[in-house]
Design a protein around this motif. Structure first.
Motif, short mmCIF file in Angstrom:
data_model
loop_
_atom_site.label_atom_id
_atom_site.label_comp_id
_atom_site.label_asym_id
_atom_site.label_seq_id
_atom_site.Cartn_x
_atom_site.Cartn_y
_atom_site.Cartn_z
N LEU A 221 2.33 2.37 -2.30
CA LEU A 221 1.54 1.39 -1.58
C LEU A 221 1.69 1.54 -0.07
N THR A 222 2.92 1.85 0.36
CA THR A 222 3.15 2.00 1.80
C THR A 222 2.24 3.08 2.37
N GLY A 223 2.20 4.23 1.68
CA GLY A 223 1.36 5.34 2.14
C GLY A 223 -0.11 4.96 2.17
N ILE A 224 -0.54 4.27 1.14
CA ILE A 224 -1.95 3.86 1.07
C ILE A 224 -2.26 2.86 2.18
N GLY A 225 -1.33 1.94 2.40
CA GLY A 225 -1.52 0.90 3.42
C GLY A 225 -1.68 1.48 4.82
N ALA B 168 1.28 -7.48 -8.55
CA ALA B 168 0.02 -8.15 -8.17
C ALA B 168 -0.92 -7.08 -7.64
N THR B 169 -2.22 -7.34 -7.77
CA THR B 169 -3.16 -6.40 -7.17
C THR B 169 -3.42 -6.81 -5.71
N GLN B 170 -3.84 -5.84 -4.94
CA GLN B 170 -4.22 -6.13 -3.56
C GLN B 170 -5.35 -7.15 -3.55
N ARG C 17 5.72 -7.44 -1.92
CA ARG C 17 6.03 -7.53 -0.48
C ARG C 17 5.17 -6.53 0.31
N GLU C 18 5.05 -5.33 -0.24
CA GLU C 18 4.28 -4.28 0.43
C GLU C 18 2.80 -4.67 0.49
N ILE C 19 2.29 -5.22 -0.62
CA ILE C 19 0.87 -5.59 -0.64
C ILE C 19 0.61 -6.74 0.34
N ILE C 20 1.49 -7.71 0.37
CA ILE C 20 1.31 -8.82 1.33
C ILE C 20 1.32 -8.27 2.77
N SER C 21 2.24 -7.34 3.02
CA SER C 21 2.32 -6.76 4.37
C SER C 21 1.04 -6.02 4.73
N ILE C 22 0.49 -5.29 3.76
CA ILE C 22 -0.76 -4.57 4.01
C ILE C 22 -1.87 -5.56 4.38
#
Lengths: 322, 102
Positions: free
Chosen positions: A297-301, B49-51, B83-88
């Motif tokens: 996800l980090t890479g995609i973000g 969770a999904t984005q 956490r990563e999705i929320i940050s995105i």
């Protein structure tokens, strides 16, 4: 309409499958198979079933002899949608750990039940289950929200133990991507529409950066990126266009590089495919190649952010020089 | 005043149903932020969770309330993926807030 299920039904040969479709005479569907061996990707099956639902069971039949390997079609549930009776009589194998038979999903509640129920069937670890749930969560939701398909999303999946891979197919016979993007993006061609849909931050619901309260235009980009990072195929067929992300070369080390522009990815595309009213999305996920999901996800973000920043800059006013 | 929203109770252990996210947003998040109340969003027991779900939950509060949302939305028991999705979503929403005025 006529669909041939060959002995080479994998995503590497997805283009050939699409080009072999005869979608004329939309009132009748005839399915033929290879006479000795059938290999079908779930994507091939869900397309057949989506069209079978559209023309009706009484107008759908399998023509000719079906080889022994055709019992796979029975196990996946194809004979529930055709008037041809299954020629196979056997003790059905336990579904667990092998495949998700064809399923129709019409509501968000059905989607949630499906996502909860499918993981035990595929016997996946928690890490791998997250990836597969994520993909189904995004792709099925796209159908329910954007396709206006009366018959919902047709889904199926297969786990291949030998290659430790999950193959997924999701299909609808709704308005298709081109029409879905017409209001705000006006794509000229079907392939342009597919590429817009794959671009991060582009949604059919608005032109505003960041999307609407409910849509960000990220779902397909995330799923395509997951396929790329796990070095596998991803394909979309809608209208007269087909786009297939090619498998990333294994000899190139390191994490495959992601691009916001799908044209930059190694891919194949055509814009003169038999015209299909709907959308088919197919993806393979190699579980051996799946990194920790948050790393993925980090890479995609990062790519997603960059795409929005660059699009924002394109709108900046420029100085007038004379 | 503090509000507590338990995601698992409404969305289950994998949060993907955007209708539920929308309902939480409209019925709980937005009214609380309007009053400048602190909202604790508890992801305890939620594995993923999904984005799309996270976007449907928090993008509009961020767009509408900006700093009030940043100051008052607090996330609890969040695993690495979520956490990563929320940050995105936080990053791209902040990028996009400026572009609304361009």
């Amino acid at each position: 309409m006529r669909i041939f299920l060959s002995n080479q039904g994998n995503l590497r040969n997805f283009r050939q499958f699409v080009e072999s479709l005869d979608l004329s005479n939309p009132r009748k569907l005839e399915i033929t198979t290879h006479n000795k061996w059938i290999t079908v990707h779930p994507a091939n099956l869900v397309l057949v079933v989506a069209l079978a639902i559209k023309v009706g069971m009484k107008n759908t039949e399998i023509i000719g002899d079906i080889p022994d390997t055709g019992r796979y079609l029975d196990r996946m549930g194809l004979f529930n949608f055709v008037k041809t009776s299954s020629p196979f009589h056997y003790h059905k194998k336990e579904e667990s750990g092998r495949f998700l038979p064809i399923k129709i999903i019409k509501t968000a509640e059905e989607q949630s039940h499906f996502i909860t129920d499918m993981i035990p069937l595929l016997h996946l670890s928690e890490k791998n289950a997250t990836v597969i749930k994520y993909i189904f969560g995004e792709l099925v939701r796209n159908v329910l929200e954007h396709s206006f398909a009366k018959s919902g999303a047709v889904v199926a999946a297969q786990y291949y133990k030998k290659t430790n891979r999950v193959s997924i197919g999701i299909c609808d016979t709704g308005i298709g991507i081109w029409k879905s993007l017409q209001t705000h993006w006006h794509p000229k061609t079907h392939i342009e529409a597919i590429k817009l849909a794959l671009t991060p931050g582009i949604t059919g619901t608005t032109r505003r950066e960041g999307g609407t309260a409910e849509n960000a235009g990220a779902g397909l980009f995330f799923v395509k990126s997951i396929a790329k990072i796990t070095r596998n195929y991803f394909a979309i067929y809608s209208g007269s266009a087909e786009y297939t992300l090619h498998k990333h070369n294994k000899r190139i080390k390191g994490v495959p590089r992601l691009y916001a522009d799908p044209s930059r990815d190694p891919h194949g595309e055509i814009n003169n495919a038999p015209s299909f009213q709907g959308t088919l999305v197919a993806v393979d996920i190699s579980l051996d190649e799946t990194p920790e999901f948050n790393e993925l996800l980090t890479g995609i973000g990062v790519v997603y952010d960059k795409a929005i920043r660059e699009r924002k800059r394109e709108k900046y006013r420029r100085p007038r020089f004379i | 005043m503090k509000n507590l929203i338990k995601i698992k109770r409404m969305a289950g252990d994998f949060a993907e149903n955007k209708d539920i996210a929308k309902r939480i947003r409209i019925e709980q998040l937005m009214p609380a932020l309007l009053k400048q109340n602190e909202v604790i969003i508890d992801f305890g027991g939620v594995n993923g969770a999904t984005q799309s779900f996270i976007h449907a939950l928090i993008s509009d509060p961020i767009r509408e309330f900006k700093n009030i949302a940043f100051d008052n939305l607090i996330y609890k028991n969040v695993n690495g993926d979520i956490r990563e999705i929320i940050s995105i979503v936080y990053r791209y929403m902040q990028e996009s807030i400026d572009s609304d005025n361009i």
